[in-house]
Design a protein around this motif. Structure first.
Motif, mmCIF file in Angstrom:
data_model
loop_
_atom_site.group_PDB
_atom_site.id
_atom_site.type_symbol
_atom_site.label_atom_id
_atom_site.label_comp_id
_atom_site.label_asym_id
_atom_site.label_seq_id
_atom_site.Cartn_x
_atom_site.Cartn_y
_atom_site.Cartn_z
ATOM 1 N N SER A 11 -70.525 42.769 -13.499
ATOM 2 C CA SER A 11 -69.185 42.235 -13.694
ATOM 3 C C SER A 11 -68.166 43.191 -13.516
ATOM 4 O O SER A 11 -66.835 42.559 -13.490
ATOM 5 N N GLY A 12 -68.193 44.373 -13.501
ATOM 6 C CA GLY A 12 -67.131 45.289 -13.214
ATOM 7 C C GLY A 12 -66.319 45.387 -14.372
ATOM 8 O O GLY A 12 -65.467 44.812 -14.195
ATOM 9 N N ARG A 47 -61.387 60.512 -11.554
ATOM 10 C CA ARG A 47 -61.265 60.205 -9.924
ATOM 11 C C ARG A 47 -61.901 61.445 -9.183
ATOM 12 O O ARG A 47 -61.661 61.610 -7.815
ATOM 13 N N LEU A 67 -74.153 52.297 -5.200
ATOM 14 C CA LEU A 67 -73.820 52.863 -3.870
ATOM 15 C C LEU A 67 -74.342 51.699 -3.172
ATOM 16 O O LEU A 67 -74.237 51.415 -1.893
ATOM 17 N N ILE A 69 -74.719 47.593 -2.824
ATOM 18 C CA ILE A 69 -74.104 46.446 -3.774
ATOM 19 C C ILE A 69 -74.450 45.365 -2.416
ATOM 20 O O ILE A 69 -73.954 45.292 -1.332
ATOM 21 N N VAL B 99 -50.516 55.768 -13.116
ATOM 22 C CA VAL B 99 -51.914 55.510 -12.866
ATOM 23 C C VAL B 99 -52.145 54.743 -11.318
ATOM 24 O O VAL B 99 -53.137 55.344 -10.722
ATOM 25 N N ASP B 102 -52.237 58.005 -9.201
ATOM 26 C CA ASP B 102 -53.315 58.608 -9.145
ATOM 27 C C ASP B 102 -54.516 57.838 -8.615
ATOM 28 O O ASP B 102 -55.296 58.495 -7.860
ATOM 29 N N GLU B 103 -54.292 56.480 -8.561
ATOM 30 C CA GLU B 103 -55.584 55.966 -7.854
ATOM 31 C C GLU B 103 -55.460 56.417 -6.332
ATOM 32 O O GLU B 103 -56.365 56.279 -5.554
ATOM 33 N N LEU B 109 -58.354 61.413 -1.680
ATOM 34 C CA LEU B 109 -59.757 62.451 -1.857
ATOM 35 C C LEU B 109 -60.811 61.765 -1.579
ATOM 36 O O LEU B 109 -61.940 62.484 -0.885
ATOM 37 N N GLU B 110 -61.127 60.614 -1.864
ATOM 38 C CA GLU B 110 -62.431 60.103 -1.413
ATOM 39 C C GLU B 110 -62.681 59.622 -0.191
ATOM 40 O O GLU B 110 -63.750 59.958 0.519
ATOM 41 N N SER B 192 -66.780 42.340 -9.505
ATOM 42 C CA SER B 192 -66.367 43.891 -9.524
ATOM 43 C C SER B 192 -64.985 43.955 -8.597
ATOM 44 O O SER B 192 -64.030 44.671 -8.925
ATOM 45 N N GLN B 199 -57.187 44.819 -11.803
ATOM 46 C CA GLN B 199 -56.469 46.020 -12.634
ATOM 47 C C GLN B 199 -55.867 46.887 -11.942
ATOM 48 O O GLN B 199 -55.449 48.089 -12.516
ATOM 49 N N ARG B 201 -57.202 49.027 -9.739
ATOM 50 C CA ARG B 201 -58.184 50.292 -9.663
ATOM 51 C C ARG B 201 -58.465 50.191 -8.087
ATOM 52 O O ARG B 201 -59.509 49.587 -7.786
ATOM 53 N N ASP B 204 -61.393 52.122 -6.637
ATOM 54 C CA ASP B 204 -62.506 51.305 -7.114
ATOM 55 C C ASP B 204 -62.750 50.326 -5.859
ATOM 56 O O ASP B 204 -63.771 50.172 -5.604
ATOM 57 N N ASN B 207 -64.174 51.780 -2.607
ATOM 58 C CA ASN B 207 -65.358 52.157 -2.968
ATOM 59 C C ASN B 207 -66.263 51.084 -2.964
ATOM 60 O O ASN B 207 -67.397 50.976 -2.235
ATOM 61 N N ILE B 208 -66.106 49.965 -3.739
ATOM 62 C CA ILE B 208 -67.010 48.821 -3.706
ATOM 63 C C ILE B 208 -67.072 48.130 -2.215
ATOM 64 O O ILE B 208 -68.397 47.897 -1.908
ATOM 65 N N ASN B 211 -69.298 50.175 -0.328
ATOM 66 C CA ASN B 211 -70.824 50.320 -0.705
ATOM 67 C C ASN B 211 -71.469 48.764 -0.331
ATOM 68 O O ASN B 211 -72.708 48.827 0.201
ATOM 69 N N ILE B 212 -70.824 47.969 -0.393
ATOM 70 C CA ILE B 212 -71.215 46.723 0.008
ATOM 71 C C ILE B 212 -71.509 46.618 1.488
ATOM 72 O O ILE B 212 -72.416 46.352 2.120
ATOM 73 N N ASN B 214 -72.209 49.292 3.286
ATOM 74 C CA ASN B 214 -73.392 50.213 3.469
ATOM 75 C C ASN B 214 -74.623 49.720 3.049
ATOM 76 O O ASN B 214 -75.795 50.220 2.841
#
Lengths: 74, 351
Positions: A11-12, A47, A67, A69, B99, B102-103, B109-110, B192, B199, B201, B204, B207-208, B211-212, B214
């Motif tokens: 649910s994150g 981060r 990694l 999902i 914030v 920073d994100e 960076l990512e 997520s 929020q 983010r 995130d 990244n999410i 990752n989906i 991948n």
């Protein structure tokens, strides 16, 4: 000691949690994700990529993102 | 890499839209409740009509009321669920500007590089080239439309754009097993992704999404990787998906729509090579529904055969029979006339 813990699995959710003093990133991972392998997750503190034995500090922001999902047709 | 000054501008734009999103969240609750109260009114009205129908024994009208009430109850359930979804979950606090900066720094960076398009108001990152189960899909741009962030309860705010596309052979719009028309099917990442966007983010979220991309989920892809390049028709070689393949059980091969047909007698799929046209009714027929004529040996469909004979042989036989019949009748007539002639002679002789 309070840290911000963000779990992007399922649910994150993101929330402040209390952790014991001098707890490491690896210890937190094992506590929060029992039975899971750290290699299957992207773990970031403030981060930034970190070593697993890094000790957490007050107000740290820990993010755990799987990694793998699975996408799907909804 | 963007400097801090530029990142502040991007973060400010995101913050503005997130504050609209917060209001939209309240509006979603209001809309769901408005829908619910409308459905409740409908149910009350139908219930009154149901009472009148039953008083007069109008059972057909009562049946219609029942159907309508059932529909309203289903709709109400959906509206309640939707409202609860927004009411029960804590309203995310609006992130501070620092914030968000920073994100964005974390994002740089990512991913090494981010791209902000001022005119389109989009923020993008590019993934590494992706290969899943030996199928090269290339790198993808994950493009977040900042203006659309306020609409995430109604529509997607981001697109997945293939930069070196290798789409599925059967569908050009499918550039990844979980991407169709630049839209990602989020699956397990649905909640997520939404939470991270709500929020602010941003890192995130990217990244999410990455990752989906991948990950391959063989249970529910638009096009399975095993069929990514499609498979050829055995006859003409046309590449088509498994859904458009027709299996011929007579020769054990797959064919495209053009190279296959079906037998109207047994409904069996048959390729054009195995099946054939009946020379009499001209219908395409499978080998099981064809047979040889016992007389001439010609192959024709079983519907046209009668007592193992083809229509031609049946006709021929009928003609022969008719001829034979004619001959018999003629012989009988001649015999009769001969008989009557000899009878007359006998009478004359007697007289």
């Amino acid at each position: 000691m309070r840290i911000l813990y963000i779990n992007n699995a399922g649910s994150g959710w993101a929330d402040y949690i209390d952790v014991p003093q001098s707890q490491t990133v690896e210890e937190l991972f094992r506590e929060k994700m029992p039975g899971r392998k750290p290699d299957d997750f992207l773990i970031r503190v403030n981060r930034q990529p970190v070593a697993k034995d890094q000790i957490l500090k007050e107000n740290d922001r820990v993010t755990i993102t799987p990694l793998k999902i699975e996408g799907a047709i909804i | 890499m963007y400097d801090n000054k530029e990142l502040v501008k991007i973060a400010n734009r995101i913050l503005d839209v997130l504050s609209i999103l917060q209001k939209n969240r309240w509006l979603e609750i209001l809309n769901s409740l408005a829908n619910f109260s409308g459905q409740l009114k409908d149910t009350a009205s139908q219930s009154k009509k149901l009472g009148i129908s039953l008083t007069h024994n109008w059972f057909f009208a009562a049946k219609r009321c029942r159907t309508s009430i059932g529909r309203s109850l289903d709709d109400m359930q959906y509206s309640i669920q939707k409202a609860k979804q927004f009411i029960n979950v804590k309203v995310p606090e609006l992130p501070k500007l620092s914030v968000l900066i920073d994100e964005l720094n974390g994002l740089q960076l990512e991913f090494g590089n981010i791209d902000f398009n001022r005119e389109d108001n989009t923020l993008s990152v590019v993934t590494e080239p992706i290969t899943l189960e030996d199928v090269y899909l290339g790198p993808f741009r994950i493009q977040l439309n900042i203006s659309k962030l306020s609409e995430i309860y109604k529509d997607r705010a981001y697109y997945i754009i293939a930069l070196d596309p290798n789409p599925a052979a059967t569908d050009d719009s499918v550039t990844h097993p979980h991407v169709s028309s630049e839209r990602l099917c989020e699956g397990d990442g649905t909640v997520s992704i939404r939470t991270s966007l709500e929020q602010g983010r941003i890192c995130d979220f990217f990244n999410i999404s990455k990752n989906i991309l991948n990950t391959y989920s063989p249970d529910s892809p638009y096009v399975p990787l095993s069929e990514w390049d499609g498979s050829p028709c055995y006859d003409c070689g046309y590449i088509c998906s498994s859904d458009n393949h027709y299996y011929c059980s007579f020769c054990d091969h797959d064919y495209c729509e053009e190279c296959s047909s079906y037998c109207p007698k047994c409904d069996e799929t048959v390729c054009l090579g195995c099946g054939g046209q009946c020379p009499h009714c001209e219908e395409f027929t499978c080998p099981n529904c064809m047979s040889h004529c016992a007389e001439c040996g010609q192959l024709c469909c079983i519907s046209c055969l009668e007592d193992d004979l083809c229509p031609n042989c049946i006709e021929e036989k009928e003609n022969e029979n008719e001829e034979q019949q004619d001959n018999i009748t003629e012989t009988e007539t001649i015999a009769k006339s001969d008989q009557s002639k000899s009878g007359n002679t006998e009478i004359k002789l007697a007289s």
